[in-house]
Design a protein around this motif. Sequence first.
Motif, PDB file in Angstrom:
ATOM      1  N   ASP A  60      -4.089 -10.567  -4.089  1.00 29.36           N
ATOM      2  CA  ASP A  60      -3.184 -10.152  -5.480  1.00 29.36           C
ATOM      3  C   ASP A  60      -1.996 -10.041  -5.091  1.00 29.36           C
ATOM      4  O   ASP A  60      -1.087  -9.592  -6.136  1.00 29.36           O
ATOM      5  CB  ASP A  60      -4.026  -8.671  -5.085  1.00 29.36           C
ATOM      6  N   VAL A  61      -1.495  -9.651  -3.720  1.00 29.57           N
ATOM      7  CA  VAL A  61       0.404  -9.571  -3.640  1.00 29.57           C
ATOM      8  C   VAL A  61       0.989 -11.370  -3.923  1.00 29.57           C
ATOM      9  O   VAL A  61       2.403 -11.280  -4.404  1.00 29.57           O
ATOM     10  CB  VAL A  61       0.571  -8.917  -2.688  1.00 29.57           C
TER      11      VAL A  61
ATOM     12  N   THR B 212      -0.947  11.946  -1.584  1.00 30.78           N
ATOM     13  CA  THR B 212      -0.717  11.512  -0.224  1.00 30.78           C
ATOM     14  C   THR B 212      -1.256  10.213  -0.251  1.00 30.78           C
ATOM     15  O   THR B 212      -0.842   8.964   0.351  1.00 30.78           O
ATOM     16  CB  THR B 212       0.038  12.271   0.683  1.00 30.78           C
ATOM     17  N   GLY B 213      -2.658  10.365   0.079  1.00 27.55           N
ATOM     18  CA  GLY B 213      -3.355   9.545   0.286  1.00 27.55           C
ATOM     19  C   GLY B 213      -3.598   7.908  -0.035  1.00 27.55           C
ATOM     20  O   GLY B 213      -3.539   7.098   0.512  1.00 27.55           O
ATOM     21  N   ARG B 214      -3.870   8.670  -1.559  1.00 30.94           N
ATOM     22  CA  ARG B 214      -3.381   7.320  -2.443  1.00 30.94           C
ATOM     23  C   ARG B 214      -2.281   6.669  -2.600  1.00 30.94           C
ATOM     24  O   ARG B 214      -1.853   5.295  -2.811  1.00 30.94           O
ATOM     25  CB  ARG B 214      -4.134   8.101  -4.047  1.00 30.94           C
TER      26      ARG B 214
ATOM     27  N   ASP C  24       0.731   0.558   2.162  1.00 32.58           N
ATOM     28  CA  ASP C  24      -0.066   0.042   2.866  1.00 32.58           C
ATOM     29  C   ASP C  24      -0.079  -0.896   2.631  1.00 32.58           C
ATOM     30  O   ASP C  24       0.293  -2.645   2.959  1.00 32.58           O
ATOM     31  CB  ASP C  24      -0.748   0.663   3.807  1.00 32.58           C
ATOM     32  N   GLU C  25      -0.905  -1.859   1.484  1.00 28.35           N
ATOM     33  CA  GLU C  25      -1.354  -2.499   0.668  1.00 28.35           C
ATOM     34  C   GLU C  25      -0.637  -3.408   0.853  1.00 28.35           C
ATOM     35  O   GLU C  25      -0.400  -5.033   0.583  1.00 28.35           O
ATOM     36  CB  GLU C  25      -2.418  -2.341  -0.596  1.00 28.35           C
ATOM     37  N   PHE C  26       0.718  -3.118   0.047  1.00 25.82           N
ATOM     38  CA  PHE C  26       1.928  -3.681  -0.321  1.00 25.82           C
ATOM     39  C   PHE C  26       2.517  -4.464   0.614  1.00 25.82           C
ATOM     40  O   PHE C  26       2.822  -4.948   0.787  1.00 25.82           O
ATOM     41  CB  PHE C  26       2.647  -3.493  -1.296  1.00 25.82           C
ATOM     42  N   CYS C  27       2.614  -3.747   1.821  1.00 25.61           N
ATOM     43  CA  CYS C  27       3.772  -3.347   3.415  1.00 25.61           C
ATOM     44  C   CYS C  27       2.205  -4.595   3.814  1.00 25.61           C
ATOM     45  O   CYS C  27       3.462  -5.708   4.074  1.00 25.61           O
ATOM     46  CB  CYS C  27       3.548  -2.405   4.070  1.00 25.61           C
TER      47      CYS C  27
END
Length: 541
Positions: free
Chosen positions: A181-182, A78-80, A86-89
């Motif tokens: 990256d996003v 779940t951490g992955r 989170d990174e995308f948000c």
Amino acid sequence: MRNRLRIILNHLFTVFSGASVAVLVLVLVVVLGPMLSKGVTAVFFRSTVEFERLQFEMNNRGDKQQIENSLAEYHEHTGRIYEIYDEFCLGLNVSRQVSQVRSIARDYTRQLRYVDTPDEEYDRLKDLSRDIRDQFSEALESQDSEFALKEIDKILNMPQRSEFKGTEFEKVFKMAKTYRDVAAAMDLDKRDVYSEDLAAIGDLLSKLFGPRPSADKPPLAMNQYGATRWDRVKKLSDELLWKTQWQQQGEGMPLKEVRLSRAQMYSETPMKSFFDILENDLEKIFRPRMKIYWQYLIDDSTPGYFFGGIGPEIIGTLVLTLLAMLFAIPPGIISAVYLVEYAGDTRTVRLIRICINTLAGVPSIVFGLFGMAFFVLFLLPMFKSNASACILTASLTLSVMILPIIIRASEEAIRSVPVSYKQAALALGAGELRTVLTVTLPAAMPGILTGIILSLSRAAGETAPILFTGAVALGPIAKSLFDPTRTLSYGSYNIAVSDRISMLVPHNQYGMVSALIILVLVLNLAAIIIRSRISKRLHAS
């Protein structure tokens, strides 16, 4: 000719009787079958790692070391998933990033003062950090992907970058790299659309996986754990993978519900791997296995019936039902004996019988209101007790409700006893009271028990009479007759009228209703067995 007609009528009657029984069985199967089959899923289901955690934390069940190992693997997976999300948000949350960049810039200037940086150098680095801050903020707020990428590349490739190494301001360059990256993977014009959808995805993730290990424990029990059942995992994962929208199919056409694949919507973004995991690795994450949760019948539930069992509800229903029968059976049988054997057939007696018949047909909510007005608000204060609903007042209300049924059934049973029985007893020298106790009542007992069985079923299943007189949806287990109690009927009603709980935990709703049906069936079977034994004893004597 007459005999032939009689035979035909007998055959027709047999056919109609058989058809009636078949229709009755069919109705029972159609009504009870789906309910019981869904109710069984409250006990028999495929559990997940979160169910093991819940059982260990709430009931201290299970092997601690084994559960901790399972949870460690579970949190690793779940951490992955949360990391990707989170990174995308973070890349889409412009206002948060801008605020974070400004905060980092302020901390950096304080850091410069703290290390006694020379004034000239301080002014240069301060101005440079402000320029980078403003340039990055402008890139964040832009909806032009080409412009944003160009500005971020300038920041990442600037020659002065090495001057910020090891300082607080280095975080800005890390943020710029992540955002690059996003921005490179998505169209920034659709950022608002993504942001709205990501909020819904975050809510579903919390329901599916539970709170993050680093997060504070939520106050509501329903938010403290993820999906504890495999069927709920599949339901939530389906909501994650498919977005439901109402779309108009054409001009003048009504709206139609359509399902849009989120995996396809995010296929060109870093979220692609997120949906790949949800589609392919859920069994590996939750490790479902078949569970027989027999403790459902004894466990307490969390508020809202989201987790746990129905033990207090079963105990409360049994206590109310048995007390109601205890209060109603003696006066009911004595009244019937008096009306049949001693009162005669006067106008007053006929009026009393009409009143009893009328009371048997009065809606149960009327008895509930009467119980609240008489037992709760009037009778209890007379004995210097608090005017509060409790087990005693609820059982008394139920006894008043079933009393007419017991009287009428007992009357008919006593009246059906052959007169010769009583005449024989009197001829042998027995008194009237002894004749009633030793001849009439034993002979009428099968009929009386039939009335008691009908009353028992009604007392156990009614909700309205106890609505205001002693039943509660939430609260501790009752410790005395002067405490309110939870019951199966009121619990089922509460789930049905609660906001979306019946949709979230249908197994609990059907489980509670099924338990009520089975409980009534068991009580009836017990009464029927007693009646059968009494009948056999009477026939034998």
